[in-house]
Design an enzyme around this catalytic site. Structure first.
Site, PDB file in Angstrom:
ATOM      1  CE  LYS A 101      -1.106   0.504   1.850  1.00  0.00           C
ATOM      2  NZ  LYS A 101      -0.314   0.737   0.614  1.00  0.00           N
TER       3      LYS A 101
HETATM    4  C1  PLP Z   1      -0.014   2.076   0.175  1.00  0.00           C
HETATM    5  C2  PLP Z   1       1.047   2.201  -0.855  1.00  0.00           C
HETATM    6  C3  PLP Z   1       1.640   3.452  -1.176  1.00  0.00           C
HETATM    7  C4  PLP Z   1       1.175   4.752  -0.544  1.00  0.00           C
HETATM    8  O1  PLP Z   1       1.512   4.846   0.812  1.00  0.00           O
HETATM    9  P1  PLP Z   1       0.808   5.947   1.739  1.00  0.00           P
HETATM   10  O2  PLP Z   1       1.232   5.634   3.105  1.00  0.00           O
HETATM   11  O3  PLP Z   1      -0.682   5.745   1.536  1.00  0.00           O
HETATM   12  O4  PLP Z   1       1.253   7.282   1.265  1.00  0.00           O
HETATM   13  C5  PLP Z   1       2.655   3.476  -2.126  1.00  0.00           C
HETATM   14  N1  PLP Z   1       3.061   2.355  -2.743  1.00  0.00           N
HETATM   15  C6  PLP Z   1       2.520   1.149  -2.476  1.00  0.00           C
HETATM   16  C7  PLP Z   1       3.000  -0.049  -3.226  1.00  0.00           C
HETATM   17  C8  PLP Z   1       1.510   1.022  -1.524  1.00  0.00           C
HETATM   18  O5  PLP Z   1       0.969  -0.194  -1.275  1.00  0.00           O
END
Ligand code: PLP
Length: 470
Positions: free
Chosen positions: A113
């Site tokens: 993120k």
């Molecule tokens: C947020 C997240 C995901 C999922 O990503 P999306 O964009 O919501 O599909 C997968 N793995 C981790 C570690 C995350 O923080």
């Protein structure tokens, strides 16, 4: 570039408005009115340079080019992969037998993120400054998103950020990543309750129109177009790195396996495909919360309860960003989509026709693995290759293995969290406790800053009002 809503009833807006508004007024999600072409991306190029060039058509008209390049460079200077990596921000690593790992987790909070939020926090600040405006970001977290949002907003002049977490219910790494950030505009609230209590309080604050207006409440949630936009970049750069590493032509197809929750990450892969990236297939990887696997294999979307797993960021009931793909699948007919979404909300289930399921199957495959399989994958990659995978990344790798075929294109698995972010699960599976990277090495010695409040809307409302600059 203008942006339109997936529900078809909101005004078209330029990038700056879409950035600050997030959700459209008709309840839809914004998408660009056309897909621009990807520029050529060279292996070994500086990530920030490729990023500025790839994203430019999406922001053109809302920001000056040199300014945009400067912001992008600053955002990605916060990433710190190991010396000698193949890639200066998102390195790729050979996992053997045609699988590669794109490590999206060398940002400040060790999860993918950061790639989007480090940029979006700075773009927010820029756009607000240009308008002479200020916002108060309020959000709830069970651990993961909160730290990425806090780090993205720390020290931004035109933003205050308040993040609610359930007191005593997040892991220590996760809490410390939030509470040790020493910035005057960051407020951590430990709420004496559950994550659901935190979410309910945030919802209540947003529902309070007067408070929302006077405090200029805002969110940087995963439906924000700017987050998707930033994620398009690493599909192009990692494909370029892997092609160069295997000696394949610049336009030879690759596949991606994406650990999926809200569908934001993988939708960026779809966008890259629409912009001309040669992608043979996008693999939607899920844990036992497999609404997406069921949808992509049967054409029926049906809500069930959420089961907690080792990969909590993928424990979802409904994926909010899927709406963007459905809009594309329906030939961008917003009215039709709005009707389907209404039916889905009312009945908890919705089905697509066989031609549309075929449209999805041409581009996506979907599969799931459970916690036992996830542990097996983590253990085996550590034993046989010396690679530590976090539980989310392991779901993507496990699904990629299952869908591997002879003479296949290289498959790039997206590594979404550093193993040290989930040390207990990784240690249980591998016998090794992953160390924190150097820049977080003293996390356990840093002083924490947070205030504890009861699970009470009024208490939080007063706290926010008393601590905002506005
Ligand atoms: C947020 C997240 C995901 C999922 O990503 P999306 O964009 O919501 O599909 C997968 N793995 C981790 C570690 C995350 O923080």
């Amino acid at each position: 570039m203008r942006y339109l809503s997936t529900r078809g009833a909101a005004a078209e807006l330029p990038f700056g408005d879409v950035l600050l508004e997030g959700l459209a007024t008709d309840g839809g999600l914004y998408l660009p009115d056309r897909w621009p072409s990807l520029p050529a991306v060279a292996a070994g190029a500086r990530y920030a340079d490729s990023a500025a060039e790839i994203m430019w058509p999406f922001v053109e008209g809302s920001i000056e080019r040199g300014e945009f390049a400067r912001i992008v460079t600053e955002a990605y200077a916060t990433f710190d992969p190991p010396e000698g990596s193949l890639g200066d921000v998102v390195p790729v690593v050979d996992l053997g037998e045609g699988l590669w790992l794109a490590e999206l987790y060398w940002g400040p909070t060790l999860a993918f993120k950061d790639v989007a939020l480090q940029l979006v926090g700075r773009l927010f600040d820029y756009e607000l400054g240009r308008r002479g405006d200020h916002v108060t970001i309020v959000g709830a977290t069970s651990g993961d998103t909160g730290s990425a949002a806090i780090d993205a907003c720390r020290d931004r002049r035109n933003v205050d950020i308040f993040i609610l977490h359930p007191a005593g219910r997040t892991s220590e790494v996760q809490r410390r990543q939030m509470t040790t950030v020493d910035a005057p505009n960051v407020f951590n609230l430990a709420i004496e309750g559950t994550f659901d209590d935190c979410q309910d309080i945030v919802k209540a604050l947003f529902a309070d129109e007067a408070f929302r207006r006077t405090q200029r409440l805002s969110a940087v949630n995963s439906i924000n177009w700017a987050r998707v936009m930033a994620q398009i970049v690493y599909y192009a750069t990692s494909a370029a790195e892997v092609r160069a590493a295997v000696g394949a032509a610049a336009d030879s197809p690759v596949r991606f396996s994406v650990p999926t929750g809200n569908f934001g990450n993988i939708f960026a892969g779809y966008a890259a495909m629409r912009m001309g990236l040669e992608v043979a297939e996008l693999l939607v990887a899920s844990n036992v919360n497999d609404i997406l696997t069921r949808f992509f294999t049967t054409g029926t979307m049906e809500i069930r309860g959420v089961t907690p797993t080792l990969s909590p960021s993928m424990d979802i009931q409904v994926s909010s960003n899927l709406e963007r793909l459905l809009f594309e699948m329906m030939g961008r007919r917003g009215g039709e989509l709005a009707e389907s979404m209404q039916r889905f909300r009312a009945e908890g289930t919705v089905s697509v026709e066989p031609e549309r399921l075929a449209w999805l199957s041409e581009r996506f495959s979907a599969d799931r693995i459970d916690d036992d399989e996830c542990i097996e994958v983590m253990g085996r990659y550590h034993r046989e290759r010396g690679v530590l995978l976090d539980p989310h990344s392991a779901v993507g790798v496990g699904v990629a293995e299952r869908h591997r075929r002879d003479g296949d294109h290289p498959t790039i698995c997206l590594g979404t969290a550093h193993p040290a972010k989930f040390p207990d699960a990784v240690e249980a599976a591998t016998g090794t406790r992953p160390p924190l990277p150097a820049h977080l090495g003293d996390l356990y010695e840093r002083p924490e800053r947070y205030d504890t409040l009861p699970a009470d809307v009024d208490a939080v409302r007063q706290y926010v009002a008393a601590n905002t600059a506005g």
